[in-house]
Motif scaffolding. Structure first.
Motif, PDB file in Angstrom:
ATOM      1  N   PRO A   1      10.413   4.974  -2.078  1.00  7.61           N
ATOM      2  CA  PRO A   1       9.224   4.672  -2.889  1.00  7.61           C
ATOM      3  C   PRO A   1       9.507   3.679  -4.013  1.00  7.61           C
ATOM      4  CG  PRO A   1      10.065   6.859  -3.387  1.00  7.61           C
ATOM      5  CD  PRO A   1      10.852   6.383  -2.214  1.00  7.61           C
ATOM      6  N   THR A   2       8.523   2.851  -4.293  1.00 10.51           N
ATOM      7  CA  THR A   2       8.525   1.926  -5.438  1.00 10.51           C
ATOM      8  C   THR A   2       7.156   2.047  -6.111  1.00 10.51           C
ATOM      9  OG1 THR A   2       7.847   0.156  -3.935  1.00 10.51           O
ATOM     10  CG2 THR A   2      10.193   0.324  -4.447  1.00 10.51           C
ATOM     11  N   PRO A   3       6.935   3.110  -6.894  1.00  9.65           N
ATOM     12  CA  PRO A   3       5.591   3.386  -7.431  1.00  9.65           C
ATOM     13  C   PRO A   3       5.023   2.244  -8.260  1.00  9.65           C
ATOM     14  CG  PRO A   3       7.070   5.256  -7.761  1.00  9.65           C
ATOM     15  CD  PRO A   3       7.913   4.122  -7.301  1.00  9.65           C
ATOM     16  N   ASP A   4       5.893   1.538  -8.976  1.00 14.25           N
ATOM     17  CA  ASP A   4       5.385   0.483  -9.838  1.00 14.25           C
ATOM     18  C   ASP A   4       4.943  -0.755  -9.064  1.00 14.25           C
ATOM     19  OD1 ASP A   4       8.084   0.264  -9.112  1.00 14.25           O
ATOM     20  OD2 ASP A   4       8.418  -1.254 -10.653  1.00 14.25           O
TER      21      ASP A   4
ATOM     22  N   LEU B   1       0.820  -1.214   0.000  1.00 11.78           N
ATOM     23  CA  LEU B   1       0.000   0.000   0.000  1.00 11.78           C
ATOM     24  C   LEU B   1       0.854   1.265   0.000  1.00 11.78           C
ATOM     25  CD1 LEU B   1      -2.674  -1.068   2.629  1.00 11.78           C
ATOM     26  CD2 LEU B   1      -2.690  -1.416   0.150  1.00 11.78           C
ATOM     27  N   ALA B   2       1.970   1.270   0.712  1.00  7.11           N
ATOM     28  CA  ALA B   2       2.835   2.452   0.773  1.00  7.11           C
ATOM     29  C   ALA B   2       4.227   1.986   1.159  1.00  7.11           C
ATOM     30  CB  ALA B   2       2.314   3.475   1.781  1.00  7.11           C
ATOM     31  N   ARG B   3       5.258   2.710   0.642  1.00  5.72           N
ATOM     32  CA  ARG B   3       6.626   2.319   0.945  1.00  5.72           C
ATOM     33  C   ARG B   3       7.570   3.501   0.811  1.00  5.72           C
ATOM     34  NH1 ARG B   3      11.513   0.445  -0.993  1.00  5.72           N
ATOM     35  NH2 ARG B   3      12.382  -1.334   0.159  1.00  5.72           N
ATOM     36  N   PHE B   4       8.598   3.512   1.660  1.00  6.97           N
ATOM     37  CA  PHE B   4       9.729   4.425   1.504  1.00  6.97           C
ATOM     38  C   PHE B   4      11.004   3.651   1.799  1.00  6.97           C
ATOM     39  CE2 PHE B   4      12.941   7.412   2.895  1.00  6.97           C
ATOM     40  CZ  PHE B   4      12.890   8.355   1.883  1.00  6.97           C
TER      41      PHE B   4
END
Length: 745
Positions: free
Chosen positions: A226-229, A221-224
């Motif tokens: 970031p890995t948008p794909d 759902l969310a990450r830092f």
């Protein structure tokens, strides 16, 4: 060399010893490296688990904030709009409800929007647009989950990607029912998942760290970083799923994580929500320090091994020279038998010289070996890796020191008469009897406790909690004075002082007091010790067994309560400590019917509290949104009409435009305008308005001055909801009754 090694037994023994030392050196180096590796990974995993638990708690609170907001809106909607689905749908044209929803949504950064949905699934009110567009949301999972049954709690939807913004969001929905429990509509809050990425970005973390939020089935759902794909994709792991199912937490090593790196991972599931928070670090960053230490240790081991090999080579050369000399002498003995004695003497001299050289060489080379090992150990000690147990012990000692420091601070405040007390009428005879069981466990079976109390002793005005602490301190002092056992007598009597009593400290004014005497049969005190007994930090106990603040705290409590303390002690005859405490004021019959703990009178149940008219409201001023919503919900549940303000400026604006506000309840510490400043400004224009100031700070002169004004009362956080309602009801019934400082809310 090989032939000598096969034939010479001493050389064989030295060779075997050297090989054993080399094996021990290499094995020890490998063991140290392996242990340091394990400690490094364990320490990193412990840090990840601690940080993971903190982030999981923060994430749960973030979602609970929206949950509370949605629940508060569902409960605060006008009753007439909750009577039927048609009445709920009329909120479509209610501009005021739109503004309230918009204000609620803007108060929480993690909230994207708020909306009201009718019983048929159509959008009624929406914070992004007024009037709300015509949308059919009847196929959303939260609508389908709530339309037929009320689970009694909010529903968290699965992640959904917005068709407009393409952002991933979560929905928290709560059902709104009519008085018969039938569905009239839904209140839905939208959680912006990009908020968590921004929150993770703001953390000050070590290099190689990663933070992520997942749905329980493995959807990212969310990450830092970031890995948008990868957002919205599934990445399940059987080991993590199994551990989460068993304990709600997981820890593992991923060779190929979602960003392709080799990571050590800690995972924890949120309480009450199907969400998972993960914290990780790359193995390279975790083991960087270990690798640098491993290079140093391996180099030291290699140097030591080379030194040992050179020592063995030198020893072999010495033995080779020795054997060569012996062989030459033997040949010469066969040629010249006449010189046998002389040659034997020379041979002995050469033998002793060779042994001396061998001993010196071995000693020098072994000292070099020891120096190399010592240097390696010093480097490990300087790195701090061998002091883990001492460090943990130091943390335990520091934690104990904090606890002792807190106790010392409390005692110092009591001695200095700066402690905030909550005096109340207390039956000290019953209070002492209630402490009997605790005193028996504290003093042990060797000490007998005797309690004497006179009949008809009136209540004393004292803080009951601080009185219990004072009584416990006196009992512990008595126990220490009776190491072989004895009798502890506690007497509660009513005494009258006819003239100023100079034997107490401080001196008592004439009048009646409740006297509590604690007498032991211990060793007693000498006159010089008795003269200093109440001095702070003075103690006759061994170092580490007493702070010297016990009697100081008791002295401060009695003095601050308007009483005094008297000490009597004689060597060999024991010690008696008498506390003189003032009588509690006599209440009128009307006042005795009602009592709110630590606050104004409240109904006992025989007389219902007056319910204000619908036009009379409470203005609740609190900058903390969660505290404000919780207090507003409590007051609303009690049947009070509540208006809310997040700052003093907003409260002033409401008071200028709304004459129906009957009581002002305000927090003291707020950014910009404090509760005291707000009270002064309000009293200039509406001098008769009752004001309740709630504070979590220590007693301040500005609050004491305000508390003396009619219609103003100072309350201490945390205050029980029943006490707060009692204060408000008293203020509504008689505005001048809400006067004075709080005595223990």
């Amino acid at each position: 060399m090989l032939r000598l090694l096969k034939e010479n037994r001493p050389l064989q023994r030295i060779g075997a010893l050297g090989i054993g030392l080399l094996a021990a050196l290499c094995g020890g180096t490998a063991m140290v490296l392996d242990r340091l590796h394990g400690e490094t990974v364990t320490e990193a995993m412990l840090g990840l688990r601690t940080l993971n638990a903190s982030l999981a708690e923060q994430t749960a609170r973030t979602i609970e904030g929206i949950d509370l907001t949605v629940s508060g809106i569902a409960e605060q909607l006008p009753l007439e709009n909750r009577r039927s689905p048609e009445a709920f749908s009329q909120l479509r044209t209610d501009r005021q409800v739109y503004e309230i929803l918009k204000a609620k949504a803007s108060s929480l950064p993690q909230m994207e929007a708020l909306s009201l949905i009718a019983a048929d699934g159509t959008l009624v009110n929406f914070t992004r647009q007024f009037p709300a567009p015509v949308l059919d949301l009847s196929q959303r999972d939260y609508y389908l989950a709530l339309k037929d049954a009320d689970p009694g709690r909010a529903y968290l939807s699965r992640p959904t990607q917005s068709l407009v913004t393409r952002e991933w969001t979560l929905y928290i929905a709560r059902r709104v029912n009519d008085p018969d429990g039938r569905l009239v509509g839904l209140v839905v809050g939208v959680i912006r998942l990009s908020y968590f990425e921004q929150f993770y970005r703001s953390l000050h973390v070590t290099p190689g760290s990663g933070f992520s939020l997942w749905w329980r089935d493995g959807m990212l759902l969310a990450r830092f970083p970031p890995t948008p794909d990868k957002i919205g994709t599934l990445a399940t792991d059987p080991i993590i799923d199994s551990q989460l199912s068993q304990s709600g937490t997981a820890a593992t090593t991923l060779k190929n994580s979602i960003d392709g790196a080799d990571r050590i991972l800690s995972v924890q599931q949120l309480r009450n929500y199907p969400l998972v928070v993960a914290v990780s670090r790359t193995r390279g960053e975790i083991l960087a320090r270990w690798e640098s230490q491993a290079v140093v240790i391996a180099a030291a081991g290699l140097v030591s091994a080379v030194a040992l090999a050179l020592m063995l080579w030198a020893m072999a050369r010495q033995f080779l020279a020795y054997e060569t000399a012996n062989r030459a002498l033997g040949e010469r003995r066969q040629a010249v038998e006449a010189r046998d004695e002389a040659e034997e003497h020379v041979r002995q001299l050469q033998k002793m010289e060779a042994l001396g050289q061998l001993t010196g060489g071995v000693a020098h080379d072994f000292n070099n070996l020891l120096q190399a090992v010592r240097s390696s150990l010093h480097m490990l000690e300087a790195g701090g890796e061998l002091r883990g147990a001492e460090s943990r012990r130091a943390l335990e000692v520091a934690s104990q020191a904090v606890d002792r420091g807190a106790t010392l601070t409390q005692h110092l405040l009591a001695f200095a008469r700066r402690q905030r007390l909550a005096p109340a009428p207390v039956d000290l005879g019953a209070q002492v009897l209630g402490m009997a069981t605790l005193l028996e466990r504290t003093l042990g079976g060797a000490i007998r406790i005797r309690i004497d109390r006179d009949a008809d002793v009136p209540p004393a005005l004292v803080d009951p909690h601080q009185f219990d602490i004072a009584l416990l301190n006196l009992a512990i002092n008595a126990r220490d004075a009776m190491p072989d056992g004895g009798t502890l007598t506690i007497a509660v009597t009513n005494l009258r002082v006819g003239m100023a009593c100079e034997e107490t400290s401080p001196a008592l004014e004439p009048g009646s007091y409740v006297a509590v005497t604690v007498r032991d049969s211990g060793a007693g005190m000498s006159p010089d010790v008795l003269a200093r007994a109440c001095e702070p930090f003075f103690t006759t106990k061994p170092v580490g067994q007493g702070s010297g603040l016990g009697l100081s705290m008791v002295h401060g409590l009695t003095a601050q309560s308007g009483g005094g303390i008297r000490l009597e002690s004689h060597p060999g005859l024991g010690t008696a400590v008498t506390l003189y405490l003032p009588h509690a004021p006599v209440e009128s019959p009307a006042e005795s019917k009602v009592a709110v703990p630590g606050g104004p009178a409240a109904s006992t149940g025989t007389e219902p509290l007056p319910v204000p008219s619908a036009a009379l409201r409470i203005l609740l001023v609190e900058d903390d949104a969660l505290v404000r919503m919780a207090n507003a919900a409590v007051l609303d549940e009690a049947g009070l009409m509540v208006s809310e303000a997040a700052s003093g400026e907003e409260a002033l604006a409401l008071l200028e435009t709304d004459e129906g506000i009957g009581v002002l309840v305000t927090d003291f510490a707020m950014p910009g305008m404090t509760g005291a400043d707000l009270t002064r400004l309000v009293r200039r224009h509406r001098p008769g308005l009752p004001v309740l100031i709630v504070t979590g700070y220590a007693e301040k002169a500005v609050l004491q001055d305000l508390g003396r004004e009619p219609g103003i009362r100072i309350l201490s956080k945390p205050i029980p909801p029943s006490a707060l309602i009692g204060h408000i009801m008293t203020a509504l019934r008689d505005p001048r009754a809400a006067m004075g400082a709080d005595i223990g809310s």
